[in-house]
Design a protein around this motif. Structure first.
Motif, PDB file in Angstrom:
ATOM      1  N   GLY A 317      -3.009  86.095 -51.886  1.00  0.00           N
ATOM      2  CA  GLY A 317      -1.826  86.944 -51.966  1.00  0.00           C
ATOM      3  C   GLY A 317      -2.061  88.131 -52.874  1.00  0.00           C
ATOM      4  O   GLY A 317      -3.016  88.189 -53.645  1.00  0.00           O
ATOM      5  N   LYS A 318      -1.147  89.125 -52.801  1.00  0.00           N
ATOM      6  CA  LYS A 318      -1.323  90.364 -53.556  1.00  0.00           C
ATOM      7  C   LYS A 318      -1.291  90.122 -55.060  1.00  0.00           C
ATOM      8  O   LYS A 318      -1.865  90.850 -55.833  1.00  0.00           O
ATOM      9  CB  LYS A 318      -0.222  91.360 -53.174  1.00  0.00           C
ATOM     10  N   SER A 319      -0.549  89.118 -55.495  1.00  0.00           N
ATOM     11  CA  SER A 319      -0.413  88.883 -56.936  1.00  0.00           C
ATOM     12  C   SER A 319      -0.444  87.388 -57.218  1.00  0.00           C
ATOM     13  O   SER A 319       0.158  86.613 -56.503  1.00  0.00           O
ATOM     14  CB  SER A 319       0.905  89.473 -57.446  1.00  0.00           C
ATOM     15  N   ARG A 320      -1.148  87.022 -58.286  1.00  0.00           N
ATOM     16  CA  ARG A 320      -1.166  85.623 -58.710  1.00  0.00           C
ATOM     17  C   ARG A 320      -0.291  85.437 -59.940  1.00  0.00           C
ATOM     18  O   ARG A 320      -0.333  84.399 -60.584  1.00  0.00           O
ATOM     19  CB  ARG A 320      -2.601  85.189 -59.025  1.00  0.00           C
ATOM     20  N   LEU A 321       0.516  86.461 -60.279  1.00  0.00           N
ATOM     21  CA  LEU A 321       1.372  86.352 -61.457  1.00  0.00           C
ATOM     22  C   LEU A 321       2.443  85.290 -61.252  1.00  0.00           C
ATOM     23  O   LEU A 321       3.013  85.180 -60.170  1.00  0.00           O
ATOM     24  CB  LEU A 321       2.064  87.690 -61.728  1.00  0.00           C
ATOM     25  N   PRO A 322       2.757  84.518 -62.306  1.00  0.00           N
ATOM     26  CA  PRO A 322       3.927  83.639 -62.210  1.00  0.00           C
ATOM     27  C   PRO A 322       5.191  84.492 -62.105  1.00  0.00           C
ATOM     28  O   PRO A 322       5.383  85.427 -62.878  1.00  0.00           O
ATOM     29  CB  PRO A 322       3.889  82.846 -63.514  1.00  0.00           C
ATOM     30  N   MET A 323       6.036  84.179 -61.118  1.00  0.00           N
ATOM     31  CA  MET A 323       7.230  84.980 -60.852  1.00  0.00           C
ATOM     32  C   MET A 323       8.462  84.102 -60.795  1.00  0.00           C
ATOM     33  O   MET A 323       8.390  82.913 -60.522  1.00  0.00           O
ATOM     34  CB  MET A 323       7.096  85.716 -59.510  1.00  0.00           C
ATOM     35  N   ALA A 324       9.608  84.741 -61.018  1.00  0.00           N
ATOM     36  CA  ALA A 324      10.906  84.107 -60.812  1.00  0.00           C
ATOM     37  C   ALA A 324      11.779  85.086 -60.040  1.00  0.00           C
ATOM     38  O   ALA A 324      11.643  86.301 -60.185  1.00  0.00           O
ATOM     39  CB  ALA A 324      11.554  83.745 -62.143  1.00  0.00           C
ATOM     40  N   LEU A 325      12.677  84.540 -59.223  1.00  0.00           N
ATOM     41  CA  LEU A 325      13.565  85.360 -58.398  1.00  0.00           C
ATOM     42  C   LEU A 325      15.011  85.044 -58.753  1.00  0.00           C
ATOM     43  O   LEU A 325      15.426  83.881 -58.708  1.00  0.00           O
ATOM     44  CB  LEU A 325      13.327  85.086 -56.915  1.00  0.00           C
ATOM     45  N   VAL A 326      15.772  86.067 -59.121  1.00  0.00           N
ATOM     46  CA  VAL A 326      17.224  85.928 -59.303  1.00  0.00           C
ATOM     47  C   VAL A 326      17.859  86.371 -57.993  1.00  0.00           C
ATOM     48  O   VAL A 326      17.880  87.557 -57.670  1.00  0.00           O
ATOM     49  CB  VAL A 326      17.737  86.781 -60.479  1.00  0.00           C
ATOM     50  N   ALA A 327      18.355  85.401 -57.217  1.00  0.00           N
ATOM     51  CA  ALA A 327      18.842  85.678 -55.875  1.00  0.00           C
ATOM     52  C   ALA A 327      20.170  86.413 -55.920  1.00  0.00           C
ATOM     53  O   ALA A 327      21.006  86.185 -56.800  1.00  0.00           O
ATOM     54  CB  ALA A 327      19.001  84.371 -55.097  1.00  0.00           C
ATOM     55  N   GLY A 328      20.385  87.292 -54.934  1.00  0.00           N
ATOM     56  CA  GLY A 328      21.650  87.997 -54.829  1.00  0.00           C
ATOM     57  C   GLY A 328      22.736  87.136 -54.210  1.00  0.00           C
ATOM     58  O   GLY A 328      23.899  87.210 -54.596  1.00  0.00           O
ATOM     59  N   ASP A 329      22.374  86.306 -53.245  1.00  0.00           N
ATOM     60  CA  ASP A 329      23.342  85.409 -52.596  1.00  0.00           C
ATOM     61  C   ASP A 329      23.228  84.055 -53.283  1.00  0.00           C
ATOM     62  O   ASP A 329      22.499  83.173 -52.848  1.00  0.00           O
ATOM     63  CB  ASP A 329      23.026  85.295 -51.106  1.00  0.00           C
ATOM     64  N   ARG A 330      23.955  83.911 -54.372  1.00  0.00           N
ATOM     65  CA  ARG A 330      23.749  82.718 -55.216  1.00  0.00           C
ATOM     66  C   ARG A 330      24.126  81.432 -54.503  1.00  0.00           C
ATOM     67  O   ARG A 330      23.557  80.385 -54.768  1.00  0.00           O
ATOM     68  CB  ARG A 330      24.494  82.849 -56.533  1.00  0.00           C
ATOM     69  N   GLN A 331      25.126  81.476 -53.607  1.00  0.00           N
ATOM     70  CA  GLN A 331      25.548  80.258 -52.940  1.00  0.00           C
ATOM     71  C   GLN A 331      24.495  79.747 -51.964  1.00  0.00           C
ATOM     72  O   GLN A 331      24.322  78.542 -51.789  1.00  0.00           O
ATOM     73  CB  GLN A 331      26.869  80.489 -52.203  1.00  0.00           C
ATOM     74  N   VAL A 332      23.770  80.665 -51.310  1.00  0.00           N
ATOM     75  CA  VAL A 332      22.769  80.274 -50.317  1.00  0.00           C
ATOM     76  C   VAL A 332      21.397  80.084 -50.951  1.00  0.00           C
ATOM     77  O   VAL A 332      20.701  79.107 -50.669  1.00  0.00           O
ATOM     78  CB  VAL A 332      22.694  81.332 -49.186  1.00  0.00           C
ATOM     79  N   ASP A 333      20.997  81.000 -51.827  1.00  0.00           N
ATOM     80  CA  ASP A 333      19.620  81.034 -52.317  1.00  0.00           C
ATOM     81  C   ASP A 333      19.474  80.786 -53.814  1.00  0.00           C
ATOM     82  O   ASP A 333      18.352  80.782 -54.319  1.00  0.00           O
ATOM     83  CB  ASP A 333      18.992  82.408 -52.013  1.00  0.00           C
ATOM     84  N   GLY A 334      20.599  80.576 -54.529  1.00  0.00           N
ATOM     85  CA  GLY A 334      20.512  80.511 -55.971  1.00  0.00           C
ATOM     86  C   GLY A 334      20.786  79.160 -56.579  1.00  0.00           C
ATOM     87  O   GLY A 334      19.884  78.494 -57.088  1.00  0.00           O
ATOM     88  N   ILE A 335      22.026  78.727 -56.515  1.00  0.00           N
ATOM     89  CA  ILE A 335      22.411  77.511 -57.239  1.00  0.00           C
ATOM     90  C   ILE A 335      22.071  76.251 -56.455  1.00  0.00           C
ATOM     91  O   ILE A 335      21.943  76.277 -55.232  1.00  0.00           O
ATOM     92  CB  ILE A 335      23.916  77.521 -57.580  1.00  0.00           C
ATOM     93  N   PHE A 336      21.937  75.154 -57.180  1.00  0.00           N
ATOM     94  CA  PHE A 336      21.869  73.815 -56.597  1.00  0.00           C
ATOM     95  C   PHE A 336      23.255  73.200 -56.780  1.00  0.00           C
ATOM     96  O   PHE A 336      23.597  72.746 -57.882  1.00  0.00           O
ATOM     97  CB  PHE A 336      20.792  72.981 -57.293  1.00  0.00           C
ATOM     98  N   PRO A 337      24.083  73.196 -55.727  1.00  0.00           N
ATOM     99  CA  PRO A 337      25.512  72.897 -55.905  1.00  0.00           C
ATOM    100  C   PRO A 337      25.829  71.470 -56.326  1.00  0.00           C
ATOM    101  O   PRO A 337      26.924  71.219 -56.819  1.00  0.00           O
ATOM    102  CB  PRO A 337      26.118  73.214 -54.531  1.00  0.00           C
TER     103      PRO A 337
END
Length: 487
Positions: A317-337
């Motif tokens: 892949g282009k980058s091997r950096l450790p990454m984190a994503l803050v999702a915009g759609d928190r209900q679908v892609d963010g929280i564990f309900p």
């Protein structure tokens, strides 16, 4: 004094608690015919709970609700709200993702039935979409789950303004522009003004104070479940409104608050060419930068963030950096309900807590506690379910998850949706501190003023990068010109 003959709905002494949390503490409120009422307050002030009670989806513990100055309604609920012509667009969207746009319209308008109902439902929602959001590009046959969040929000708003047999008296809009870009937001606000001038009523909840000040006739301010101020909009300006909310207005002229633009040195840690076609600009990311992605929503910014995040997991892949994503759609892609607030914060850091194959729960709790205090998550207990938080506090938990991890690069997909002005300032400060220590941020935002916190800004149009601006070169005119003209 209000004219009670012009009152649509009146609340007296409404209280609502969730366990030890007092969401509403004796709220009195009147909504009048032909007005746009603005409601402001920090996350957790009780705004969304109040709207759920008005919509009938929650019942008050105590207090009364009257419609058109009649006797208080016993057992006020969804049916009573619908019969009174009250519709609501909640901050957490309520569309059914497995149904089409037309089918979702039919749910809210059950009188559309019989032969050819699908065609009539399609016409109903498309006419309203055309009226509110000209040029929307949404198909009535599209499945809602396949639409980007901005278009889902447009469908939800248009559906709320669609009524066939019941007069539409009041539309409640809870953070309706949170996923919309500036152009589409102004289309909506223009329609709201037109709707109220014609005799309809709206409640507008927004953390974008300019929307409140330019669209409403009257504003109430909430703190800790109470109404603490109420005035005609003409008696507020931005500073007095922020002061009434309990914050200190921060000077936000371009560049005054974000520090100097970082000098690009050495080599970029990541280079991205979204379409990898000849002539498409390359986005270069350097260590410790805050890089902004701009342009009209739906033009490839979110897809680029997701591609970067997923690509780092691939071999080569282009980058091997450790990454984190803050999702915009928190209900679908963010929280564990189904999880607690603490678990939602600590999940990205579990690898750091493992000792002899077991998770050190003391360290896990320490991380969650420290970020609860650092970012100001309003909860009496981190063991409470994540859904016990207001939408803005849920978003704070997602920031805490990303910033509390060891990720060297943080990707943020329009992360300030539904976050109050005071929290925004705190998060901006955290981002600058983290960037000064070498952490890198890629930040897609639909809010123009947030781009002023970025060192470099890349403007997207139709999936391509069409402009590269430093913060010193940034103007709204340049961003809009590039968004529409491609450079």
């Amino acid at each position: 004094m209000p004219d009670h003959n012009n009152t649509i709905i009146k609340l007296d002494g409404v209280r609502k608690s969730f366990g030890a949390v007092h969401a509403l503490s004796g709220v009195d409120l009147e909504i009048r015919i032909g007005e746009a009422l603005g409601i402001v307050g920090h996350n957790g002030a009780g705004k969304s709970t109040l709207m759920h009670i008005l919509a009938g989806s929650l019942q008050a513990d105590t207090g009364s609700i009257s419609i058109h100055d009649a006797a208080p309604v016993e057992g006020y609920g969804i049916a009573e709200a619908q019969a009174a012509g009250i519709r609501t667009v909640f901050q957490e969207l309520s569309l059914c993702p497995n149904l089409t746009v037309a089918e979702n319209t039919r749910i809210m308008n059950p009188e559309i039935k019989g032969f050819n109902w699908r065609s009539r439902a399609s016409r109903q929602i498309l006419d309203k979409l055309d009226e509110i959001f000209p040029g929307h590009g949404i198909s009535a046959n599209a499945y809602v789950g396949d639409l980007p969040i901005a278009k889902r929000q447009m469908v939800e708003i248009s559906r709320a303004f669609t009524s066939i047999s019941t007069p539409l008296n009041l539309v409640i809009l809870d953070e309706p522009t949170s996923s919309l870009d500036a152009i589409v937001s102004e289309q909506l606000l223009t329609y709201v003004r037109k709707f109220t001038e014609a005799g309809g009523s709206c409640i507008l909840i927004s953390h974008l104070l300019n929307e409140i000040l330019t669209t409403t006739n009257r504003i109430i301010v909430m703190q800790d479940g109470k109404v603490v101020d109420e005035r005609a909009t003409s008696r507020f300006d931005r500073d007095s409104l922020v002061e009434a909310m309990g914050s200190v207005a921060e000077h936000e002229e371009n560049g005054d608050h974000a520090g100097k633009v970082r000098t690009r040195e050495a080599e970029p840690i990541l280079s991205v060419q979204p379409n990898e076609t000849a002539g498409d600009m390359v986005m270069e990311i350097y260590p410790g930068e805050i890089v902004g992605l701009a342009g009209l929503s739906g033009h490839g910014q979110t897809e680029t963030l997701v591609d970067i995040f997923l690509d780092k997991r691939k071999a080569g892949g282009k980058s091997r950096l450790p990454m984190a994503l803050v999702a915009g759609d928190r209900q679908v892609d963010g929280i564990f309900p189904l999880w607690s607030i603490g678990k939602n914060i600590s999940i990205a850091s579990h690898g750091e807590f493992v000792r002899f194959g077991l998770i050190d729960h003391d360290q896990e709790k320490q991380l969650a506690d420290s970020w609860k205090d650092k970012i100001g998550i309003q909860t009496p207990d981190l063991e409470n379910n994540i859904l016990s938080l207001s939408g803005g506090n849920q978003q704070k938990a997602l920031f805490a998850r990303a910033l509390g991890s060891t990720a060297e690069m943080i990707l943020m997909d329009d992360p300030m949706r539904g976050v109050d002005i005071g929290t925004k300032q705190e998060v901006y400060g955290l981002l600058r501190q983290e960037a000064a220590q070498g952490r890198t941020f890629i930040w897609y935002t639909t809010e123009m003023n947030e781009l002023e916190h970025c060192d470099h800004i890349y403007v997207f149009r139709e999936g391509n990068i069409v402009a590269n601006l430093t913060r010193n070169e940034l103007t709204e005119q340049k961003v809009l010109h590039a968004s529409f003209e491609g450079g």
